[in-house]
Design an enzyme around this catalytic site. Structure first.
Site, mmCIF file in Angstrom:
data_model
loop_
_atom_site.group_PDB
_atom_site.id
_atom_site.type_symbol
_atom_site.label_atom_id
_atom_site.label_comp_id
_atom_site.label_asym_id
_atom_site.label_seq_id
_atom_site.Cartn_x
_atom_site.Cartn_y
_atom_site.Cartn_z
ATOM 1 N N THR A 81 65.327 -58.924 -6.193
ATOM 2 C CA THR A 81 64.023 -58.377 -6.586
ATOM 3 C C THR A 81 63.260 -59.304 -7.514
ATOM 4 O O THR A 81 62.062 -59.550 -7.344
ATOM 5 C CB THR A 81 64.217 -57.019 -7.289
ATOM 6 O OG1 THR A 81 64.877 -56.125 -6.409
ATOM 7 C CG2 THR A 81 62.886 -56.428 -7.716
ATOM 8 N N ASP B 67 58.272 -51.773 -5.397
ATOM 9 C CA ASP B 67 58.322 -52.620 -6.601
ATOM 10 C C ASP B 67 57.104 -53.530 -6.738
ATOM 11 O O ASP B 67 57.234 -54.725 -7.047
ATOM 12 C CB ASP B 67 59.606 -53.452 -6.615
ATOM 13 C CG ASP B 67 60.856 -52.614 -6.763
ATOM 14 O OD1 ASP B 67 60.728 -51.388 -6.864
ATOM 15 O OD2 ASP B 67 61.960 -53.180 -6.755
ATOM 16 N N ASP C 51 58.935 -46.720 -6.448
ATOM 17 C CA ASP C 51 59.090 -47.322 -7.788
ATOM 18 C C ASP C 51 58.109 -48.471 -7.988
ATOM 19 O O ASP C 51 58.470 -49.514 -8.556
ATOM 20 C CB ASP C 51 60.525 -47.832 -7.978
ATOM 21 C CG ASP C 51 61.576 -46.762 -7.776
ATOM 22 O OD1 ASP C 51 61.271 -45.580 -7.969
ATOM 23 O OD2 ASP C 51 62.715 -47.120 -7.397
ATOM 24 N N TRP D 224 64.660 -45.352 -14.378
ATOM 25 C CA TRP D 224 65.518 -46.448 -13.905
ATOM 26 C C TRP D 224 66.713 -46.626 -14.842
ATOM 27 O O TRP D 224 67.812 -46.983 -14.427
ATOM 28 C CB TRP D 224 64.677 -47.712 -13.811
ATOM 29 C CG TRP D 224 65.381 -48.916 -13.292
ATOM 30 C CD1 TRP D 224 66.499 -48.957 -12.509
ATOM 31 C CD2 TRP D 224 65.007 -50.278 -13.496
ATOM 32 N NE1 TRP D 224 66.845 -50.254 -12.209
ATOM 33 C CE2 TRP D 224 65.933 -51.089 -12.814
ATOM 34 C CE3 TRP D 224 63.969 -50.897 -14.187
ATOM 35 C CZ2 TRP D 224 65.864 -52.474 -12.805
ATOM 36 C CZ3 TRP D 224 63.881 -52.272 -14.168
ATOM 37 C CH2 TRP D 224 64.825 -53.055 -13.489
#
Length: 324
Positions: A110, A162, A185, A243
């Site tokens: 990520t 993301d 998210d 998270w």
């Protein structure tokens, strides 16, 4: 003879220093894909800026699509990257977490999937689009922030999972009049961030925020006067899930579409609801009804909400209070 030689050496050094410092001034640098500016790429304009500038330097980016995986390094300060047109000045890239690293054979993950990573502090982005246009093949970050005192005005952030990663605890970010879209998210991380008059658009039934606010940090994400919208067919969206333990997210004075689930929030993992700091105040719209909210979220009182101001959440290290 020695005196003449000394004068000559001094003159040569002076000329060299002058040439090296061509961009060491508060003048505007112009970037244009069509070649009408000083640079064709934003990265090249960033490269010539002096480290730790004490003056305001503008990089004006003309309309165009700039396919760049861009880093604003830690040693740059006081830069403003100003787009000519928000919707037509676009920084884009298409990495995602599962793209293979040729050295390891594993996915890049990520945190290496960003289009733009801002490491420097006191940086402003205005009138520009930042996009990760990867297909939905994994997490794909458009904006990754690490610096402090970052301001984004009238910007668009486009992506899926993301989209925006606010990556460093204790850093402060302002998003003013921005458009942010994503699926899962798509606003996540540990920073303190204020979102003012932004449109937050969900592209899938999932979660908007995933705060990982540290326990000793008083504030995480504050959304004020924002509009929560969704694509057609999107009907079941949570405001957020923590998270990490102690995640902080507050929505106040926001308009929430009917796509927001009645329970509002999700605990992610069993037990995180015990520490999650999730709250709402004075919201409106079909998704703002509080009767079905999870019991571990809060509705602030008028007195509590009055204390939550930009000045309050940002004056943790100094008196930084960015203007709206």
């Amino acid at each position: 003879m020695k005196k003449t030689l000394l004068i000559l050496i001094t003159l040569i050094l002076s000329i060299g220093a002058s040439a090296a410092n061509k961009y060491d001034n508060p003048d505007t640098i112009i970037v244009a894909r069509d070649g009408t500016g000083e640079f064709r790429n934003i990265a090249d304009a960033i490269e010539v800026c002096r480290a730790f500038m004490t003056y305001h330097k503008v990089i004006f980016v003309k309309k165009g699509v700039y396919k760049e995986k861009l880093i604003v390094p830690q040693w740059l300060t006081n830069i403003e990257i100003l787009g000519e047109d928000r919707d037509a000045t676009i920084i884009t890239y298409d990495d995602h977490a599962n793209i293979k690293n040729p050295d390891t054979g594993k996915g890049i993950g990520t945190f290496r999937s960003y289009t733009l990573r801002v490491e420097g502090s006191n940086i402003t982005f205005r009138n520009i689009t930042i996009e990760n246009n990867s297909a939905r093949l994994g997490q794909a970050v458009a904006l990754h922030t690490e610096g402090d005192k970052l301001v984004f005005v009238n910007c668009r952030f486009l992506g899926h999972q993301d989209t925006i990663y606010t990556g460093t605890p204790g850093t402060r970010l302002l998003f003013n009049g921005c458009y942010i879209e994503g699926t899962t998210d798509f606003i996540f991380g540990p920073s303190t961030a204020w979102f003012e008059n932004c449109e937050i658009k969900s592209r899938a039934n999932s979660y908007i925020t995933a705060a990982s606010t540290p326990q000793d940090q008083a504030y995480g994400y504050v959304f004020n006067n924002c509009r929560l919208t969704a694509e057609d067919g999107v009907t079941k969206v949570y405001l957020g899930r923590p998270w990490r333990d102690y995640g902080y997210t507050l929505f106040m004075n926001c308009n929430m579409g009917k796509h927001i689930r009645p329970e509002g929030w999700h605990q992610w993992q069993r037990g995180r609801e015990k520490t999650a700091r999730y709250a709402e105040y004075n919201n409106n719209g079909e998704g703002s009804q509080t009767a079905g909210r999870v019991e571990w979220s809060r509705q602030l009182t008028k007195k509590e909400a009055a204390k939550v101001t930009i000045q309050e959440i940002f004056t943790t290290k100094d008196s930084w209070t960015p203007a709206l």
